[in-house]
Design a protein around this motif. Structure first.
Motif, PDB file in Angstrom:
ATOM      1  N   LEU A  70       0.819  -1.221   0.000  1.00 22.24           N
ATOM      2  CA  LEU A  70       0.000   0.000   0.000  1.00 22.24           C
ATOM      3  C   LEU A  70       0.846   1.262   0.000  1.00 22.24           C
ATOM      4  O   LEU A  70       0.718   2.109  -0.867  1.00 22.24           O
ATOM      5  CB  LEU A  70      -0.909   0.030   1.246  1.00 22.24           C
ATOM      6  N   HIS A  71       1.687   1.384   1.029  1.00 25.53           N
ATOM      7  CA  HIS A  71       2.392   2.650   1.222  1.00 25.53           C
ATOM      8  C   HIS A  71       3.686   2.713   0.404  1.00 25.53           C
ATOM      9  O   HIS A  71       4.091   3.783  -0.020  1.00 25.53           O
ATOM     10  CB  HIS A  71       2.690   2.851   2.709  1.00 25.53           C
ATOM     11  N   GLY A  72       4.341   1.578   0.231  1.00 26.27           N
ATOM     12  CA  GLY A  72       5.575   1.552  -0.552  1.00 26.27           C
ATOM     13  C   GLY A  72       5.277   1.582  -2.039  1.00 26.27           C
ATOM     14  O   GLY A  72       5.465   2.595  -2.716  1.00 26.27           O
ATOM     15  N   ASN A  73       4.761   0.482  -2.540  1.00 26.09           N
ATOM     16  CA  ASN A  73       4.537   0.358  -3.982  1.00 26.09           C
ATOM     17  C   ASN A  73       3.215   0.962  -4.462  1.00 26.09           C
ATOM     18  O   ASN A  73       3.010   1.097  -5.679  1.00 26.09           O
ATOM     19  CB  ASN A  73       4.594  -1.117  -4.395  1.00 26.09           C
ATOM     20  N   ALA A  74       2.338   1.292  -3.507  1.00 22.01           N
ATOM     21  CA  ALA A  74       1.059   1.937  -3.849  1.00 22.01           C
ATOM     22  C   ALA A  74       0.304   1.177  -4.949  1.00 22.01           C
ATOM     23  O   ALA A  74      -0.228   1.790  -5.885  1.00 22.01           O
ATOM     24  CB  ALA A  74       1.289   3.398  -4.242  1.00 22.01           C
ATOM     25  N   TYR A  75       0.293  -0.154  -4.832  1.00 21.01           N
ATOM     26  CA  TYR A  75      -0.430  -1.036  -5.769  1.00 21.01           C
ATOM     27  C   TYR A  75       0.087  -0.925  -7.207  1.00 21.01           C
ATOM     28  O   TYR A  75      -0.578  -1.378  -8.131  1.00 21.01           O
ATOM     29  CB  TYR A  75      -1.938  -0.744  -5.781  1.00 21.01           C
ATOM     30  N   ASP A  76       1.253  -0.309  -7.398  1.00 22.09           N
ATOM     31  CA  ASP A  76       1.791  -0.137  -8.753  1.00 22.09           C
ATOM     32  C   ASP A  76       2.100  -1.515  -9.361  1.00 22.09           C
ATOM     33  O   ASP A  76       2.923  -2.264  -8.820  1.00 22.09           O
ATOM     34  CB  ASP A  76       3.081   0.699  -8.670  1.00 22.09           C
ATOM     35  N   PRO A  77       1.447  -1.863 -10.488  1.00 25.60           N
ATOM     36  CA  PRO A  77       1.665  -3.196 -11.073  1.00 25.60           C
ATOM     37  C   PRO A  77       3.094  -3.409 -11.567  1.00 25.60           C
ATOM     38  O   PRO A  77       3.518  -4.542 -11.780  1.00 25.60           O
ATOM     39  CB  PRO A  77       0.660  -3.251 -12.233  1.00 25.60           C
ATOM     40  N   GLU A  78       3.833  -2.307 -11.773  1.00 25.59           N
ATOM     41  CA  GLU A  78       5.226  -2.434 -12.231  1.00 25.59           C
ATOM     42  C   GLU A  78       6.180  -2.741 -11.074  1.00 25.59           C
ATOM     43  O   GLU A  78       7.322  -3.143 -11.297  1.00 25.59           O
ATOM     44  CB  GLU A  78       5.673  -1.126 -12.908  1.00 25.59           C
ATOM     45  N   LYS A  79       5.719  -2.506  -9.855  1.00 23.43           N
ATOM     46  CA  LYS A  79       6.601  -2.672  -8.695  1.00 23.43           C
ATOM     47  C   LYS A  79       6.293  -3.971  -7.953  1.00 23.43           C
ATOM     48  O   LYS A  79       5.143  -4.348  -7.802  1.00 23.43           O
ATOM     49  CB  LYS A  79       6.453  -1.469  -7.751  1.00 23.43           C
ATOM     50  N   LYS A  80       7.350  -4.626  -7.496  1.00 26.80           N
ATOM     51  CA  LYS A  80       7.201  -5.931  -6.849  1.00 26.80           C
ATOM     52  C   LYS A  80       7.533  -5.855  -5.362  1.00 26.80           C
ATOM     53  O   LYS A  80       8.225  -4.949  -4.907  1.00 26.80           O
ATOM     54  CB  LYS A  80       8.133  -6.957  -7.514  1.00 26.80           C
ATOM     55  N   VAL A  81       7.053  -6.848  -4.654  1.00 26.61           N
ATOM     56  CA  VAL A  81       7.390  -7.024  -3.243  1.00 26.61           C
ATOM     57  C   VAL A  81       8.227  -8.295  -3.126  1.00 26.61           C
ATOM     58  O   VAL A  81       7.825  -9.352  -3.632  1.00 26.61           O
ATOM     59  CB  VAL A  81       6.115  -7.157  -2.376  1.00 26.61           C
ATOM     60  N   GLU A  82       9.383  -8.173  -2.496  1.00 28.63           N
ATOM     61  CA  GLU A  82      10.255  -9.346  -2.314  1.00 28.63           C
ATOM     62  C   GLU A  82      10.216  -9.791  -0.861  1.00 28.63           C
ATOM     63  O   GLU A  82      10.300  -8.967   0.057  1.00 28.63           O
ATOM     64  CB  GLU A  82      11.697  -8.998  -2.680  1.00 28.63           C
ATOM     65  N   LEU A  83      10.088 -11.085  -0.670  1.00 27.16           N
ATOM     66  CA  LEU A  83      10.128 -11.657   0.676  1.00 27.16           C
ATOM     67  C   LEU A  83      11.193 -12.734   0.745  1.00 27.16           C
ATOM     68  O   LEU A  83      11.323 -13.543  -0.183  1.00 27.16           O
ATOM     69  CB  LEU A  83       8.778 -12.282   1.056  1.00 27.16           C
ATOM     70  N   GLU A  84      11.946 -12.742   1.834  1.00 29.14           N
ATOM     71  CA  GLU A  84      12.933 -13.793   2.072  1.00 29.14           C
ATOM     72  C   GLU A  84      12.747 -14.343   3.477  1.00 29.14           C
ATOM     73  O   GLU A  84      12.571 -13.578   4.429  1.00 29.14           O
ATOM     74  CB  GLU A  84      14.361 -13.246   1.963  1.00 29.14           C
ATOM     75  N   PHE A  85      12.777 -15.642   3.583  1.00 29.20           N
ATOM     76  CA  PHE A  85      12.704 -16.307   4.883  1.00 29.20           C
ATOM     77  C   PHE A  85      13.999 -17.086   5.059  1.00 29.20           C
ATOM     78  O   PHE A  85      14.349 -17.908   4.212  1.00 29.20           O
ATOM     79  CB  PHE A  85      11.534 -17.281   4.940  1.00 29.20           C
ATOM     80  N   GLU A  86      14.682 -16.824   6.161  1.00 27.31           N
ATOM     81  CA  GLU A  86      15.930 -17.545   6.410  1.00 27.31           C
ATOM     82  C   GLU A  86      15.957 -18.031   7.855  1.00 27.31           C
ATOM     83  O   GLU A  86      15.737 -17.262   8.780  1.00 27.31           O
ATOM     84  CB  GLU A  86      17.142 -16.642   6.151  1.00 27.31           C
ATOM     85  N   ARG A  87      16.208 -19.305   8.032  1.00 26.08           N
ATOM     86  CA  ARG A  87      16.311 -19.868   9.374  1.00 26.08           C
ATOM     87  C   ARG A  87      17.781 -20.163   9.652  1.00 26.08           C
ATOM     88  O   ARG A  87      18.410 -20.952   8.957  1.00 26.08           O
ATOM     89  CB  ARG A  87      15.479 -21.156   9.465  1.00 26.08           C
ATOM     90  N   THR A  88      18.314 -19.461  10.655  1.00 24.34           N
ATOM     91  CA  THR A  88      19.662 -19.766  11.111  1.00 24.34           C
ATOM     92  C   THR A  88      19.543 -20.585  12.396  1.00 24.34           C
ATOM     93  O   THR A  88      18.438 -20.882  12.849  1.00 24.34           O
ATOM     94  CB  THR A  88      20.448 -18.474  11.394  1.00 24.34           C
ATOM     95  N   ASP A  89      20.663 -20.920  12.994  1.00 19.76           N
ATOM     96  CA  ASP A  89      20.604 -21.669  14.251  1.00 19.76           C
ATOM     97  C   ASP A  89      19.948 -20.850  15.358  1.00 19.76           C
ATOM     98  O   ASP A  89      19.313 -21.392  16.248  1.00 19.76           O
ATOM     99  CB  ASP A  89      22.018 -22.081  14.699  1.00 19.76           C
ATOM    100  N   GLN A  90      20.133 -19.534  15.278  1.00 18.20           N
ATOM    101  CA  GLN A  90      19.630 -18.679  16.363  1.00 18.20           C
ATOM    102  C   GLN A  90      18.299 -17.987  16.050  1.00 18.20           C
ATOM    103  O   GLN A  90      17.540 -17.666  16.964  1.00 18.20           O
ATOM    104  CB  GLN A  90      20.654 -17.579  16.694  1.00 18.20           C
TER     105      GLN A  90
END
Lengths: 148, 114
Positions: free
Chosen positions: A54-74
């Motif tokens: 909403l606030h970052g990309n403002a629903y702009d279809p040209e802009k993407k959202v990236e998500l990363e999930f990383e599990r370390t030992d801690q």
């Protein structure tokens, strides 16, 4: 998923918000967090993704959202990036101040910080990166209370 | 699950039974429209039964605040009934628990309307 990293690049839509929440819930469950903590993690990811869409990309279809999930030992580390104009956290009013209690928005970042052990927000003219960290304790994961 | 809403009236109080999630998008809109509809009909005593709402995000919290202030600004009363633990905890940490009039018994809640 210790040592594993999952990455996603999604459109700036409400469907992405739901996908992010569901993925966070699954990853947190697989990482051994308790039910309450899974809810906290998935809600923090949802709120961060809402901000990105909403606030970052403002629903702009040209802009993407990236998500990363990383599990370390801690830790379980979740990173959400958008391609918006950047977020100035200092401009967000304190949602707990009496004069702001009846405002209908502005609680997302507060909830994120309440639910995660550490939150790092870095912003530039090309977007915002929010890093959410939840500590893992022993064989099963634990929350803030367990770490104090 | 998206939000499903049904309404009933007991002793002049409009009870809005909510089931599902109040989140950004459809869930918030459904609740907003229901409140607007009741107010348009002159129904200003509203009891939101959240007993079957197990998830609210910050947008949903905003929608509850909006409903509360909208009803109050029109001279009405809005109370909350049967909070689940998750919703209760969210209202606690956002300091809204003391803003809303929260009840855990329907009969008591109905009597509390002036």
């Amino acid at each position: 998923m210790s040592g594993d990293r999952l990455s996603y690049k999604w459109d700036s839509t409400l469907e992405t918000v739901d996908n992010a929440e569901q993925t966070a819930s699954r990853v947190a469950t697989d990482s051994g967090f308790a039910e309450d903590e899974v809810m906290q993690i998935s809600m923090a990811v949802r709120e961060a993704t809402v901000n990105a869409v909403l606030h970052g990309n403002a629903y702009d279809p040209e802009k993407k959202v990236e998500l990363e999930f990383e599990r370390t030992d801690q830790d379980l580390v979740i990173t959400i990036r958008d391609q918006g104009k950047g977020l100035d956290e200092k401009k967000i009013p304190d949602p707990l101040a009496p004069e702001n209690l009846l405002k209908t928005s502005g609680r997302g970042i507060f909830l994120i910080r309440s639910f995660m052990d550490d939150v790092k927000i870095s912003t530039s003219q090309t977007g915002t990166e929010v890093k959410l960290i939840k500590h893992v304790h022993g064989e099963t994961a634990g929350g803030k209370e367990a770490s104090q | 699950m998206n939000l499903k809403i049904s309404t009933r009236q007991v002793d002049g109080v409009n009870i809005v039974d909510c089931n599902g999630r109040i989140t950004l998008g459809e869930g918030s809109v459904v609740l907003r429209d229901q409140i607007k509809d009741l107010l348009a009909k002159g129904q200003k005593k509203i009891l939101l039964n959240l007993g079957d709402v197990n998830y609210i995000d910050s947008s949903g919290i905003g929608e509850l605040v909006s409903a509360y202030t909208t009803v109050r600004n029109q001279g009405g009363e809005l109370k909350l009934l049967n909070l689940t633990k998750k919703v209760h905890d969210l209202l606690q940490i956002t300091k809204l628990y003391t803003v809303f009039d929260v009840k855990d018994d329907e009969a008591t809640a109905i009597k509390a309307f002036s």
